[in-house]
Design a protein around this motif. Structure first.
Motif, mmCIF file in Angstrom:
data_model
loop_
_atom_site.group_PDB
_atom_site.id
_atom_site.type_symbol
_atom_site.label_atom_id
_atom_site.label_comp_id
_atom_site.label_asym_id
_atom_site.label_seq_id
_atom_site.Cartn_x
_atom_site.Cartn_y
_atom_site.Cartn_z
ATOM 1 N N LEU A 49 0.837 -1.212 0.000
ATOM 2 C CA LEU A 49 0.000 0.000 0.000
ATOM 3 C C LEU A 49 0.866 1.255 0.000
ATOM 4 O O LEU A 49 2.017 1.231 0.472
ATOM 5 C CB LEU A 49 -0.898 0.016 1.252
ATOM 6 C CG LEU A 49 -2.042 -0.999 1.259
ATOM 7 C CD1 LEU A 49 -2.630 -1.104 2.667
ATOM 8 C CD2 LEU A 49 -3.132 -0.601 0.256
ATOM 9 N N VAL A 50 0.295 2.360 -0.514
ATOM 10 C CA VAL A 50 1.017 3.634 -0.502
ATOM 11 C C VAL A 50 1.140 4.085 0.958
ATOM 12 O O VAL A 50 0.123 4.187 1.661
ATOM 13 C CB VAL A 50 0.257 4.710 -1.312
ATOM 14 C CG1 VAL A 50 0.995 6.040 -1.258
ATOM 15 C CG2 VAL A 50 0.055 4.252 -2.747
ATOM 16 N N ALA B 71 2.189 -7.827 17.118
ATOM 17 C CA ALA B 71 2.774 -8.179 15.821
ATOM 18 C C ALA B 71 1.774 -7.846 14.722
ATOM 19 O O ALA B 71 0.567 -8.046 14.906
ATOM 20 C CB ALA B 71 3.103 -9.667 15.788
ATOM 21 N N PRO B 72 2.253 -7.324 13.587
ATOM 22 C CA PRO B 72 1.319 -6.943 12.522
ATOM 23 C C PRO B 72 0.719 -8.173 11.837
ATOM 24 O O PRO B 72 1.436 -9.119 11.520
ATOM 25 C CB PRO B 72 2.207 -6.161 11.546
ATOM 26 C CG PRO B 72 3.582 -6.685 11.788
ATOM 27 C CD PRO B 72 3.655 -7.061 13.228
ATOM 28 N N LEU B 73 -0.586 -8.133 11.609
ATOM 29 C CA LEU B 73 -1.245 -9.209 10.856
ATOM 30 C C LEU B 73 -1.464 -8.785 9.412
ATOM 31 O O LEU B 73 -1.299 -9.557 8.495
ATOM 32 C CB LEU B 73 -2.617 -9.520 11.472
ATOM 33 C CG LEU B 73 -2.647 -10.385 12.715
ATOM 34 C CD1 LEU B 73 -4.095 -10.606 13.139
ATOM 35 C CD2 LEU B 73 -1.975 -11.726 12.438
ATOM 36 N N ARG B 74 -1.893 -7.518 9.217
ATOM 37 C CA ARG B 74 -2.102 -7.006 7.853
ATOM 38 C C ARG B 74 -2.191 -5.473 7.894
ATOM 39 O O ARG B 74 -2.526 -4.882 8.937
ATOM 40 C CB ARG B 74 -3.377 -7.575 7.232
ATOM 41 C CG ARG B 74 -4.624 -7.186 7.957
ATOM 42 C CD ARG B 74 -5.890 -7.769 7.361
ATOM 43 N NE ARG B 74 -6.992 -7.527 8.293
ATOM 44 C CZ ARG B 74 -7.302 -8.343 9.298
ATOM 45 N NH1 ARG B 74 -6.651 -9.470 9.470
ATOM 46 N NH2 ARG B 74 -8.270 -8.030 10.136
ATOM 47 N N PHE B 75 -1.859 -4.871 6.736
ATOM 48 C CA PHE B 75 -2.059 -3.432 6.570
ATOM 49 C C PHE B 75 -3.385 -3.225 5.843
ATOM 50 O O PHE B 75 -3.732 -3.994 4.944
ATOM 51 C CB PHE B 75 -0.915 -2.824 5.747
ATOM 52 C CG PHE B 75 0.405 -2.833 6.472
ATOM 53 C CD1 PHE B 75 0.633 -1.997 7.550
ATOM 54 C CD2 PHE B 75 1.433 -3.690 6.075
ATOM 55 C CE1 PHE B 75 1.847 -2.006 8.228
ATOM 56 C CE2 PHE B 75 2.654 -3.706 6.742
ATOM 57 C CZ PHE B 75 2.858 -2.868 7.816
ATOM 58 N N ASN B 76 -4.113 -2.195 6.237
ATOM 59 C CA ASN B 76 -5.417 -1.923 5.621
ATOM 60 C C ASN B 76 -5.367 -0.584 4.903
ATOM 61 O O ASN B 76 -4.713 0.362 5.389
ATOM 62 C CB ASN B 76 -6.503 -1.877 6.710
ATOM 63 C CG ASN B 76 -6.409 -3.098 7.625
ATOM 64 O OD1 ASN B 76 -6.485 -4.232 7.153
ATOM 65 N ND2 ASN B 76 -6.181 -2.882 8.917
ATOM 66 N N GLY B 77 -6.070 -0.505 3.747
ATOM 67 C CA GLY B 77 -6.011 0.726 2.969
ATOM 68 C C GLY B 77 -7.374 1.198 2.527
ATOM 69 O O GLY B 77 -8.382 0.511 2.727
ATOM 70 N N ASP B 78 -7.413 2.406 1.886
ATOM 71 C CA ASP B 78 -8.678 2.923 1.361
ATOM 72 C C ASP B 78 -8.768 2.576 -0.131
ATOM 73 O O ASP B 78 -7.915 1.855 -0.667
ATOM 74 C CB ASP B 78 -8.800 4.431 1.631
ATOM 75 C CG ASP B 78 -7.682 5.237 0.969
ATOM 76 O OD1 ASP B 78 -7.012 4.671 0.056
ATOM 77 O OD2 ASP B 78 -7.467 6.390 1.346
ATOM 78 N N GLU B 79 -9.781 3.179 -0.797
ATOM 79 C CA GLU B 79 -9.977 2.792 -2.205
ATOM 80 C C GLU B 79 -8.854 3.301 -3.113
ATOM 81 O O GLU B 79 -8.628 2.777 -4.190
ATOM 82 C CB GLU B 79 -11.383 3.194 -2.727
ATOM 83 C CG GLU B 79 -11.907 4.586 -2.509
ATOM 84 C CD GLU B 79 -12.144 4.972 -1.045
ATOM 85 O OE1 GLU B 79 -12.216 6.183 -0.831
ATOM 86 O OE2 GLU B 79 -12.229 4.118 -0.118
#
Ligand SMILES: Cc1cc2nc3c(=O)[nH]c(=O)nc-3n(C[C@H](O)[C@H](O)[C@H](O)COP(=O)(O)OP(=O)(O)OC[C@H]3O[C@@H](n4cnc5c(N)ncnc54)[C@H](O)[C@@H]3O)c2cc1C
Ligand code: SF4
Length: 473
Positions: free
Chosen positions: A259-260, A350-358
């Motif tokens: 992701l950006v 601990a990180p599981l996932r990164f979340n982003g917008d559209e």
């Protein structure tokens, strides 16, 4: 029998003045302000001048520590500088970033009393005093001279502390030295990794200028394995030293890492440090400030990235680490400085996932809460997930500081260079020589990510062997 330490009552260590945390978190000026002459003399006079100085055993380049401290105590700072320079070509750098607590100071006889001599601070004072005197009156500052016993040409690939040390020793022995650096500025991690608030750029530049005075020629924007290769360099040089570091970042491997707004610490710090991103628009590397920043990892690199993000104007900065503060590998002083400045610690996470917008911009990270279980192979208690304990942390800039590995560009272009199982260059531990005769290697490209002084120690070992082979002492 009374030991040297117990025979004499020892005064407390002289504290180093620092910029106050509330002020320094908004600027890139140096945090630790250094000793003045009185402080240095007082601290130096605490040294017991041991007959068998244990401190030297802790120094990978074997600086004659006791001798230079004696000169500081007597007020002979220039003499102290000359003594340090017999073993260390970058004393202003080492005085600032060496993990002294585990090295010279860790072995100082006074450590047992919890008050080792502040060897690093004294080294910094001596080097800074010398550099300031040279800057104020360049004509009165003696030029570096070479000892000119050895004859021949040496090429160093890369210009981090390993190559700079190798280059300095070879040049001082009379050899012609060419340094080939891939980037547009020399210094390696000292300039693109370690931020100016811990190691000012002009300090590195001044120490590199000393090497230029010795006759070392720097060829910037030259990539070993592309613009120049080892085989060609061997044709017109008697020896080649490879000190290309280990700068390829390791990533987390969790969903959303593309992701950006997700950066490796390497890229983030290089943009800000080498590209002077903190000086926008004076320098046109676009900065990436981030409002809510998360940094993954807990070593010195993670602390540097977190403290840099604060200075770039972040409202909140979290270090996310899957163990506890006690297990953090960063220097204690760096962790304390980060906390004082306002960095928060999301521990046992601990990180599981990164979340982003559209628009595929980072908005948050999902963290798994952890607890410590049984010790693992490293002896540290293994972090284990707590079932169902998951939370989202708002973030628009994530910096991954998990470590680095070797960059294959030069290695792939030099197939006869033997590599270790881990992908680093195989080098003789005594001389630094690789599987190719008269080609030497040292620093992170041999050991994996380590320290400035270990890289310098490797550069020194190789240089001593090169000088010996080319007719010097
Ligand atoms: C952010 C950060 C903070 C750190 N803090 C500390 C600290 O406080 N104390 C400490 O002791 N250590 C610290 N370290 C580690 C330390 O900086 C390194 O161990 C040390 O710089 C390694 O030196 P080196 O000469 O092997 O390589 P580097 O410093 O990595 O230098 C290698 C040089 O080679 C160049 N290069 C790479 N490939 C090529 C090629 N193909 N051709 C030509 N040139 C090439 C690179 O551009 C670079 O200039 C830190 C590291 C980082 C990243
Ligand atoms: S620095 Fe420590 S070990 Fe070294 S000579 Fe002084 S007191 Fe002794």
């Amino acid at each position: 029998m009374a030991t040297e330490a117990s025979a004499k009552k020892v005064a407390p260590r002289v504290e180093m003045p620092c910029q106050p945390p509330a002020e320094r978190r908004h600027n890139f000026k140096e945090v630790a302000l250094g000793y003045n002459g009185d402080m240095a003399a007082t601290e130096a006079s605490r040294c017991l001048q041991c007959k068998r100085p244990t401190c030297v055993r802790g120094c990978p380049v074997e600086v004659p520590i006791r001798d230079f401290i004696r000169e500081v105590a007597a007020g002979n700072v220039e003499r102290a500088y000359e003594i340090i320079r017999t073993a260390n070509s970058l004393p202003a750098v080492c005085g600032r970033v060496c993990p002294q607590e585990n090295q010279c100071e860790g072995k100082c006889i006074l450590k047992a009393k919890g008050e080792a001599i502040a060897i690093g601070r004294l080294e910094r004072f001596v080097a800074d005093t010398h550099l300031a005197a040279c800057a104020a009156a360049p004509d009165s500052c003696p030029s570096e001279t070479s000892e000119t016993q050895a004859k021949g040409r040496v090429a160093c690939i890369g210009s981090g502390p390993a190559s700079l040390t190798c280059a300095g020793i070879c040049a001082a022995a009379g050899l012609e030295v060419d340094v080939y650096e891939a980037l547009h500025e020399s210094g390696g991690v000292l300039v693109y990794g370690i931020p100016a608030f811990r190691l000012p750029k002009d300090v590195v530049a001044a120490e590199i200028a000393g090497l230029r005075e010795l006759g070392v020629r720097f060829h910037l924007n030259h990539v070993g394995g592309r613009t120049v290769d080892v085989a060609d360099l061997r044709k017109d040089h008697d020896a080649v030293f490879i000190g290309v570091g280990a700068g390829l970042p390791i990533f987390l491997g969790v969903p959303g890492e593309n992701l950006v707004g997700v950066f490796s610490a390497n890229e983030y710090l290089t943009r800000i440090n080498l590209g002077r991103g903190y000086d926008f628009p004076e320098h046109d590397t676009p900065p990436f400030p981030g409002r809510h920043v998360t940094v993954f990892g807990a070593g010195n690199v993670a602390m540097d990235a977190a403290r840099t993000a604060l200075r770039m104007g972040a409202e909140s900065v979290h270090i996310v680490y899957r163990r506890t503060r006690a297990e953090m590998p960063a220097r204690a002083e760096e962790i304390e400085h980060a906390a004082e400045e306002g960095v928060e610690f999301a521990l046992l996470s601990a990180p599981l996932r990164f979340n982003g917008d559209e628009q595929l911009r980072l908005t948050s990270v999902t963290l798994q809460k952890m607890e410590l279980g049984e010790p693992d192979a490293s002896g540290r208690r293994r972090p284990v997930p707590v079932e169902g304990a998951v939370e989202d942390l708002e973030t628009d800039l994530a910096i991954v500081a998990l470590g680095t590995r070797s960059n294959p560009i030069l290695l792939d272009a030099t197939p006869d260079l033997a590599r270790t199982e881990r992908g680093y260059i195989e080098a003789d531990p005594e001389t630094g020589e690789t599987s190719i005769p008269n080609v030497f290697a040292g620093g992170d490209i041999v050991t994996g990510a380590a320290t400035v002084i270990l890289a310098m120690g490797a550069g020194r070992k190789a240089a001593q062997e090169i000088v010996r082979r080319l007719g010097g002492k």
